[in-house]
Design an enzyme around this catalytic site. Structure first.
Site, short mmCIF file in Angstrom:
data_model
loop_
_atom_site.label_atom_id
_atom_site.label_comp_id
_atom_site.label_asym_id
_atom_site.label_seq_id
_atom_site.Cartn_x
_atom_site.Cartn_y
_atom_site.Cartn_z
N SER A 138 17.08 19.55 39.51
CA SER A 138 15.73 20.13 39.46
C SER A 138 14.84 19.29 38.55
CB SER A 138 15.77 21.57 38.95
OG SER A 138 16.63 22.32 39.77
N HIS A 142 21.97 22.68 45.39
CA HIS A 142 22.23 24.12 45.28
C HIS A 142 22.64 24.69 46.64
CE1 HIS A 142 19.16 23.71 41.90
NE2 HIS A 142 20.18 24.28 41.30
#
Ligand code: PAF
Length: 297
Positions: free
Chosen positions: A202, A53
């Site tokens: 994630s 990210h």
């Protein structure tokens, strides 16, 4: 409070990151920035941020004057038996990471703000949403397209950056933007990997230590197929067989799909001409992992 951040030897004045929860406030901020002719990049995320990210954030920063990161775990893209309630969340840590990157706004709306009770409109990108992950996750890309369209309308970015690990998602969003004449430039960012090749996600947090070791089979099998392709193997059957047999060496990995498809339409192809997408999804006990590689001459 104002502060200074040092880039090489030059101190640069910066405003601390604002956390915005209200749609009106977000919209007004963007309008004001646009009136000043500042270009805004949006990085849409569901939080629990990792280096992947942060690379998207840096990409947005390099291309635009302002960076907005949204964190919204979107209930509409999870199936009824999927991990919406248990999806990893750590807002305090995310805030610290984004502040360090010099993000201007963290947009963190509530579910009620994004989906008011009487909302009935969705965006369906028809054919692109059906194969690959769409086959096992019906409605997933409808949820993604709808929330991304809403984020574009609320944040009004000039551009948005998405990771290429979610290759199908990126194609769905590009198609939506073209089909609906949205004025947002879409940038794809190459997959960010751990040192051993595992693509950052994630959901890697769900892996047990044993599964974490085994999960390297995803990238290893794709690399092997790429090597075969570079040596002249173009048969879809042979490449898919190779990837499957590599994955099957790992007893902890359950294959959901391994596909060779057209890089834009995502339709199955039998032979690689100039380019093809090799994509796979594998289930470990709790973690469903995806990875892909574009084979290109
Ligand atoms: O890739 C994600 O994290 C999500 O699918 C996105 C694009 C933020 C939409 O909820």
């Amino acid at each position: 409070m104002l502060g200074f951040r040092h880039y090489s030897n030059t101190p640069v004045l910066f405003l601390p990151m604002q956390i915005v929860e209200q749609i009106v406030e977000m919209h007004d901020w963007s309008e004001a920035e646009r009136r000043q002719s500042r270009r805004i990049a949006l990085i849409p995320t569901m939080g629990f941020l990792h280096e992947g990210h942060l690379c998207l954030v840096r990409d947005g920063k390099a291309r635009c004057d302002r960076v907005v990161v949204s964190i919204f775990v979107n209930p509409r893209q999870f199936g009824p038996k999927e991990d919406f309630t248990t999806y990893p969340r750590d807002l305090a840590r995310d805030v610290r990471l984004l502040e360090k990157e010099g993000v201007d706004i963290l947009f963190h709306p509530s579910v009620e703000a994004i989906y008011p009770a009487r909302a009935q409109t969705h965006i369906e990108v028809e054919n692109l949403s059906l194969p690959l992950c769409g086959a096992a996750r019906p409605g997933h890309f409808r949820g993604v397209a709808t929330v991304v369209a809403k984020l574009f309308n609320i944040v009004r970015p000039h551009m948005a950056v998405f990771g290429e690990k979610d290759y199908q998602q990126l194609q769905v969003i590009r198609r939506m933007v073209r089909d609906l004449n949205m004025e947002v430039e879409i940038a794809g960012h190459p997959i960010v990997r751990e040192a051993d090749g595992l693509a950052l996600s994630s959901r890697n947090a769900y892996l047990t230590p044993q599964e974490r070791g085994a999960a390297v089979c995803l990238s290893r099998s794709l690399c092997k197929a790429d090597r075969w392709f570079r040596r002249g193997e173009t048969s879809g059957r042979a490449l898919l067989c190779l990837v499957r047999s590599e994955l099957e060496k790992e007893p902890l990995a359950k294959i959901e799909y391994v596909k060779l498809c057209h890089v834009e339409t995502l339709e199955d192809i039998e032979k690689v001409d100039d380019a093809a997408l090799l994509a796979l999804a594998v289930q470990f006990s709790k973690a469903r992992l995806i990875d892909n590689r574009v084979l290109r001459r």
